[in-house]
Design a protein around this motif. Structure first.
Motif, mmCIF file in Angstrom:
data_model
loop_
_atom_site.group_PDB
_atom_site.id
_atom_site.type_symbol
_atom_site.label_atom_id
_atom_site.label_comp_id
_atom_site.label_asym_id
_atom_site.label_seq_id
_atom_site.Cartn_x
_atom_site.Cartn_y
_atom_site.Cartn_z
ATOM 1 N N GLY A 20 0.823 -1.206 0.000
ATOM 2 C CA GLY A 20 0.000 0.000 0.000
ATOM 3 C C GLY A 20 0.858 1.258 0.000
ATOM 4 O O GLY A 20 0.599 2.201 -0.751
ATOM 5 N N ILE A 21 1.891 1.255 0.852
ATOM 6 C CA ILE A 21 2.787 2.425 0.918
ATOM 7 C C ILE A 21 3.537 2.578 -0.412
ATOM 8 O O ILE A 21 3.654 3.688 -0.956
ATOM 9 N N VAL A 22 4.026 1.465 -0.955
ATOM 10 C CA VAL A 22 4.742 1.526 -2.249
ATOM 11 C C VAL A 22 3.806 2.084 -3.323
ATOM 12 O O VAL A 22 4.202 2.946 -4.121
ATOM 13 N N PHE A 23 2.553 1.631 -3.316
ATOM 14 C CA PHE A 23 1.596 2.095 -4.325
ATOM 15 C C PHE A 23 1.268 3.573 -4.183
ATOM 16 O O PHE A 23 1.078 4.261 -5.183
ATOM 17 N N ALA A 24 1.190 4.046 -2.938
ATOM 18 C CA ALA A 24 0.899 5.471 -2.726
ATOM 19 C C ALA A 24 1.995 6.319 -3.383
ATOM 20 O O ALA A 24 1.714 7.290 -4.101
ATOM 21 N N TYR A 25 3.255 5.944 -3.149
ATOM 22 C CA TYR A 25 4.370 6.656 -3.791
ATOM 23 C C TYR A 25 4.302 6.524 -5.314
ATOM 24 O O TYR A 25 4.534 7.478 -6.050
ATOM 25 N N THR A 26 3.978 5.297 -5.770
ATOM 26 C CA THR A 26 3.947 5.039 -7.219
ATOM 27 C C THR A 26 2.911 5.934 -7.900
ATOM 28 O O THR A 26 3.185 6.510 -8.955
ATOM 29 N N ILE A 27 1.731 6.042 -7.275
ATOM 30 C CA ILE A 27 0.660 6.856 -7.882
ATOM 31 C C ILE A 27 1.105 8.307 -8.000
ATOM 32 O O ILE A 27 0.946 8.936 -9.051
ATOM 33 N N VAL A 28 1.705 8.834 -6.931
ATOM 34 C CA VAL A 28 2.151 10.236 -6.960
ATOM 35 C C VAL A 28 3.224 10.429 -8.030
ATOM 36 O O VAL A 28 3.161 11.359 -8.845
ATOM 37 N N ILE A 29 4.194 9.513 -8.062
ATOM 38 C CA ILE A 29 5.302 9.660 -9.020
ATOM 39 C C ILE A 29 4.808 9.506 -10.455
ATOM 40 O O ILE A 29 5.189 10.282 -11.339
ATOM 41 N N TYR A 30 3.925 8.544 -10.703
ATOM 42 C CA TYR A 30 3.378 8.374 -12.060
ATOM 43 C C TYR A 30 2.572 9.598 -12.488
ATOM 44 O O TYR A 30 2.627 10.022 -13.640
ATOM 45 N N PHE A 31 1.828 10.153 -11.528
ATOM 46 C CA PHE A 31 1.024 11.342 -11.836
ATOM 47 C C PHE A 31 1.943 12.494 -12.290
ATOM 48 O O PHE A 31 1.693 13.133 -13.310
ATOM 49 N N ILE A 32 3.020 12.717 -11.535
ATOM 50 C CA ILE A 32 3.960 13.799 -11.904
ATOM 51 C C ILE A 32 4.644 13.452 -13.233
ATOM 52 O O ILE A 32 4.846 14.323 -14.084
ATOM 53 N N ALA A 33 4.986 12.160 -13.420
ATOM 54 C CA ALA A 33 5.645 11.744 -14.668
ATOM 55 C C ALA A 33 4.725 11.996 -15.866
ATOM 56 O O ALA A 33 5.174 12.495 -16.905
ATOM 57 N N ILE A 34 3.433 11.679 -15.698
ATOM 58 C CA ILE A 34 2.478 11.883 -16.804
ATOM 59 C C ILE A 34 2.359 13.369 -17.128
ATOM 60 O O ILE A 34 2.392 13.770 -18.289
ATOM 61 N N LEU A 35 2.286 14.200 -16.081
ATOM 62 C CA LEU A 35 2.198 15.647 -16.303
ATOM 63 C C LEU A 35 3.441 16.153 -17.042
ATOM 64 O O LEU A 35 3.337 16.930 -17.990
ATOM 65 N N SER A 36 4.614 15.691 -16.595
ATOM 66 C CA SER A 36 5.869 16.140 -17.213
ATOM 67 C C SER A 36 5.949 15.674 -18.661
ATOM 68 O O SER A 36 6.366 16.425 -19.541
ATOM 69 N N PHE A 37 5.516 14.438 -18.899
ATOM 70 C CA PHE A 37 5.585 13.903 -20.256
ATOM 71 C C PHE A 37 4.631 14.659 -21.179
ATOM 72 O O PHE A 37 4.973 14.992 -22.319
ATOM 73 N N ARG A 38 3.424 14.931 -20.677
ATOM 74 C CA ARG A 38 2.441 15.669 -21.499
ATOM 75 C C ARG A 38 2.960 17.067 -21.827
ATOM 76 O O ARG A 38 2.745 17.580 -22.915
#
Lengths: 241, 248
Positions: B223-241
């Protein structure tokens, strides 16, 4: 119908106006050269016309589709040969071409046939299995342009396509571009003015984001009262003869 | 179809680089072997289970996935710097096609890598049972964190910076703050608190739990790993877009 029509097209970065109210019409099958010194706004214009960046204001229509409203439809019709050689370095020549064909929706069989056709057109048959990173600069450039053409684009942007090519390779590429004239609408940006004279139907000159003149090479020389395209360009680009 | 074609290209680009193959597949095995040799030389009276196979196998499975950040980041940064990405941005591919196209090859690498690492660990004494397959699955889940970090770095940094951040820094941070090489729970104090806040320790704990057959114990860690993953993926998607639409 024009292939490309822009209406008051602008791109502004902060305080810098990269493209300033560009109004331009390019006919189908025409080869239009866009000239300007570095930073004049040529590449920014091409990026807006190929939906790589969004215009700040104004409109551009590509074969009836607006770049702001239907970017996916526009992308299906255009392709680009970027200024830098843009190939997958660890992929073979064949794989690079088939990759682009596939991404534009061609099935495996069609992609293979298209790759064979492009290989013949650009003299790449002998290096089809070779990795792109092991090709010479000239061959990489040929591959880069072949990848731009493999999707059968109706509009092709050639951003300094002969940069780094030797004289023979450049002439071969000119011949290839000439065979495409009338079939594919092309916008060419280049700093080689002899290339412009040899290939262009019409020429547009940009300076500080503005389009300062449009016409044939002869019309531009007449307009500026000069005898050489280079002199006409210097006058139109804001330089001193 | 576009996702499949682009994933295939990315997998080929990664697998055709021998350095990637070494770090992705062989390096965790080399470490597994070395740590097993160290463990064999620790006298029983020392009562130190740190390098027992049950403890080092999950660490090596996670350590292998750290390199996915490097592979994803380097590939994306290279595509950006060589203008290959500009060519692809001109094609009718969507942002989702790109993100999945970069992510899927890494997941395939993780499945192969985790399977090889854990099966090799069985040779060194890890119990052979169905939990091995579950551990591969949990490793894949936790690898999203590192793939996301790679995509984020590749979207905003050049190749050299990605090499520094995802190669040197991230491998060290993960190595030291996950409990892979040092007994965090024995050290305790502020250091332990920091490691428990960050996701790396929990990645290994989740795999240890699944290998021990304690499926319930996986949940808080993953759960903790996923919480970090969601935040990091969200920022990665924003940066990529932002990169994709040229807004920067």
């Amino acid at each position: 119908m024009n292939a490309i029509t822009t209406s008051n097209l602008c791109k502004i970065y902060g305080e810098h106006i990269a493209v300033d109210n560009l109004n331009l019409s390019i006919g189908q099958g025409e080869l239009f050269s866009l000239l300007g010194v570095n930073g004049a706004g040529k590449t920014t214009t091409i990026k807006m016309l190929s939906c790589l960046i969004r215009p700040t204001s104004g409109n551009a229509t590509i074969l009836g589709d607006n770049v702001n409203e239907k970017p996916q439809a526009v992308k299906q019709k255009v392709n680009i040969s970027p200024q830098e050689i843009a190939v997958g370095s660890n992929l073979s020549v064949n794989e690079n071409m088939e990759l682009i064909a596939g991404l534009y929706g061609q099935d495996n069989k069609t992609a293979k046939e298209s790759a064979e056709k492009m290989a013949m057109l650009f003299g790449l048959e002998s290096v089809l299995k070779k990795k792109a990173k092991h090709l010479s600069g000239g061959m990489q450039r040929r591959l880069s342009i072949a990848m731009a053409l493999i999707s059968n684009p109706e509009i092709l942007y050639l951003d300094e396509p002969t940069l780094g090519l030797d004289v023979l390779a450049r002439r071969e590429l000119w011949d290839t571009i000439t065979t495409l004239k009338g079939k594919v609408t092309m916008i060419l940006t280049t700093h080689y003015l002899e290339e412009v004279e040899a290939l262009s139907d019409r020429v547009g000159v940009m300076s500080s984001g503005k389009l300062t003149a449009v016409g044939t090479v002869a019309e531009l020389m007449e307009y500026t009262g000069t005898n050489k395209l280079e002199d006409a360009f210097i006058v139109l680009a804001g330089g001193v003869l | 179809m576009k996702i499949y074609i682009f994933s295939k290209r990315n997998l080929k680009e990664i697998l055709r680089d021998p350095i990637n193959l070494f770090f992705g597949l062989a390096f965790p095995l080399v470490l597994l072997f070395l740590l097993s040799v160290i463990n064999a030389n620790i006298p029983p009276e020392a009562n130190n289970p740190m390098f027992e196979i049950n403890n080092i196998a999950p660490g090596m499975a996670v350590f292998g996935t750290v390199f996915m950040a490097l592979f994803a980041g380097m590939l994306l940064a290279k595509d950006r710097s060589s203008s290959f990405l500009i060519r692809l941005f001109t094609s009718p591919m969507s942002a989702i096609d790109f993100l999945l196209g970069y992510t899927i090859p890494m997941l395939i690498m993780v499945v192969v890598q985790a399977t090889i690492t854990l099966v090799t660990a069985c040779i060194f004494g890890l119990p052979i049972n169905v939990n091995i397959f579950l551990a591969v699955f949990v490793t894949v889940l936790s690898s999203f964190l590192f793939i996301g970090i790679g995509l984020l770095c590749g979207s905003i940094m050049n190749e050299k910076a990605v090499g520094g951040i995802c190669g040197a820094l991230l491998t060290n941070v993960t190595g030291w703050l996950s409990g892979m090489f040092i007994p965090i729970d024995l050290i305790g104090g502020g250091f332990q608190t920091v490691t428990h806040i960050l996701p790396f320790y929990h990645s290994i704990k989740a795999i240890k739990a699944v290998l021990a057959g304690d499926l319930i114990a996986i949940l808080p860690h993953i759960g903790i790993v996923f919480a970090y993953t969601i935040v990091i993926y969200f920022i990665a998607i924003l940066s990529f877009r932002k990169t994709m639409y040229g807004d920067n």
